[in-house]
Design a protein around this motif. Structure first.
Motif, mmCIF file in Angstrom:
data_model
loop_
_atom_site.group_PDB
_atom_site.id
_atom_site.type_symbol
_atom_site.label_atom_id
_atom_site.label_comp_id
_atom_site.label_asym_id
_atom_site.label_seq_id
_atom_site.Cartn_x
_atom_site.Cartn_y
_atom_site.Cartn_z
ATOM 1 N N ARG A 149 92.580 62.355 13.433
ATOM 2 C CA ARG A 149 93.865 62.042 14.070
ATOM 3 C C ARG A 149 93.821 62.337 15.564
ATOM 4 N NH1 ARG A 149 98.387 64.321 9.771
ATOM 5 N NH2 ARG A 149 98.016 62.760 8.157
ATOM 6 N N ARG A 152 92.034 59.641 17.432
ATOM 7 C CA ARG A 152 92.936 58.495 17.635
ATOM 8 C C ARG A 152 93.878 58.772 18.806
ATOM 9 N NH1 ARG A 152 95.503 54.691 14.185
ATOM 10 N NH2 ARG A 152 93.602 54.749 12.944
ATOM 11 N N HIS A 156 93.224 55.900 21.314
ATOM 12 C CA HIS A 156 94.307 54.915 21.276
ATOM 13 C C HIS A 156 95.510 55.375 22.091
ATOM 14 C CE1 HIS A 156 96.891 51.740 19.735
ATOM 15 N NE2 HIS A 156 97.783 52.649 19.389
ATOM 16 N N MET A 260 98.486 59.357 14.953
ATOM 17 C CA MET A 260 98.000 60.250 16.006
ATOM 18 C C MET A 260 99.068 61.253 16.435
ATOM 19 S SD MET A 260 98.040 57.727 19.324
ATOM 20 C CE MET A 260 99.578 57.056 19.964
#
Length: 397
Positions: A149, A152, A156, A260
């Motif tokens: 997580r 990410r 992202h 996330m």
């Protein structure tokens, strides 16, 4: 101002903690629990027999009936345990105690947690619930779940890894002023952090919390009684717990943007999440927080929790905000984990952070934030269930 029935209804008047290196506790969990409760009662000026409620964060072997019997309490009126896993509901244990007091179910409630390797072993691989889709691929530890997580969040979400590093370095800097911290006398610099061994990408060694033996207790009473007991109670201003639907099952690859996050965000139907309900209950907002203790089993989830609560901006801006100077007491914009936290002080499933939150209201922290009126305690981020509690000085009521 909020119309929350819990706001200012109860206060923490007694605190105590003990911690030792992993495997070095001199006594059992039960004995340590009894000892810290007695110490917290002495801190509060309360006879232990007056306790009529118990709330444990996890660790169900020593429940309220057992502990109450050993303390020879006069009556047991409230006894329960917050479901565990990753420290997520540790802050909710305090809210639970305040709820009992606010609704007349109990008058003097103790929140407690004890951990020893001798009694319960280490927090190891696949100890909690992990879906078969994880275990089949060799993923069965909190570090691995949170690492995915966090990765990410970095890739992202655009949060720079420097935000994590600053949180860690600030924790170790605070520990140097705390003689009881396990990181005391062991300062950490940027090179040592970066060159430490990789645990689960992107976590290096110092991104991961310690394992400790120990016990913690907090005593809560009504606000009215608190004023008569001591001049510096820490009043509960608000508390919230929960998680977006589906998040709590850890079958979460389809959570999109929530994947996330730390789990404090809005519900799937768009209704307010944990963080929004916390602020609404207090009648305050992120800008009103003076100091934060955030559960950091790993640095990445802690950064995500600060973002979820609106205390830190998302994306690249998190790197600008999350600097060592900003995160350290006494002059940082948002001092975080001022005892050293789970990373540099100790790890009693995070309840030790609540004790430090109270110390900041009292002004007795080894890294005090001058004039702190509000002290936020954030439970285990990226856990199946998460929680937060906001404590305040009498001036905030």
């Amino acid at each position: 101002m909020s119309d929350n029935v819990l706001r200012g209804a109860a206060a923490v008047v007694g605190i105590a903690e003990r911690h030792y290196r992993r495997g070095e506790a001199p006594h059992s969990e039960k004995r340590m629990t009894l000892e810290v409760i007695l110490e917290a009662c002495a801190d509060a000026g309360i006879n232990p027999r007056e306790i009529d409620g118990f709330v444990s964060y996890a660790g169900g072997a020593n429940d309220g009936a057992i502990i109450g019997g050993a303390l020879l309490i006069d009556e047991l009126r409230w006894s329960n345990m917050m479901w565990g896993g990753g420290g997520g509901s540790v802050a909710a244990a305090i809210t639970n105690a305040a709820t009992a007091i606010a609704t007349g179910q109990a008058e003097c409630v103790v929140v407690y947690r004890a951990m020893t390797q001798a009694d319960t072993g280490r927090l190891g691989y696949a100890k909690y619930h992990y879906g078969s889709h994880f275990l089949a691929h060799g993923i069965g530890s909190p570090a691995q779940i949170c690492a995915m997580r966090t990765q990410r969040m970095l890739e992202h979400g655009g949060v720079p890894r420097s935000a994590m590093r600053s949180l860690v370095l600030a924790s170790y800097q605070h520990a140097q002023n705390n003689p009881t911290a396990q990181g005391y006398g062991r300062p950490l610099d940027e090179d040592s952090y970066e060159n430490s061994r990789l645990i689960a990408e992107p976590f290096h060694l110092f991104d991961c919390s310690r394992e400790s033996d120990g016990a913690v207790a907090l005593v809560l009473v009504s606000a009215e009684r608190a004023k008569a007991l001591r001049p510096d109670p820490a009043y509960l201003l608000s508390g919230a717990q929960g998680a977006p639907g589906g998040y709590s099952e850890l079958i979460d690859n389809d959570l999109g943007e929530q994947y996330m996050s730390a789990g404090f965000g809005p519900a799937n139907n768009g209704k307010p999440g944990v963080a929004e309900r916390l602020w609404a209950g207090a009648g305050l907002g992120p800008d009103d927080v003076d100091v934060v203790q955030v559960y950091e089993n790993f640095s990445g989830p802690a950064v995500a929790a600060l973002i979820d609560h609106g205390l830190c901006p998302p994306g690249e801006a998190a790197g600008t905000f999350m600097t060592v100077d900003n995160l350290t007491a006494p002059n940082g914009k948002l001092p975080v984990n001022t005892s050293g936290g789970n990373l540099a002080d100790s790890f009693i499933n995070g309840l030790n952070l609540a004790v430090e939150a109270v110390r900041q209201i009292r002004g007795t922290s080894t890294n005090p934030v001058a004039g702190a009126k509000t002290s936020l305690f954030i439970g285990g981020p990226m856990a199946p269930l998460v929680s937060s509690v906001l404590l305040g000085h009498e001036d905030t009521l």
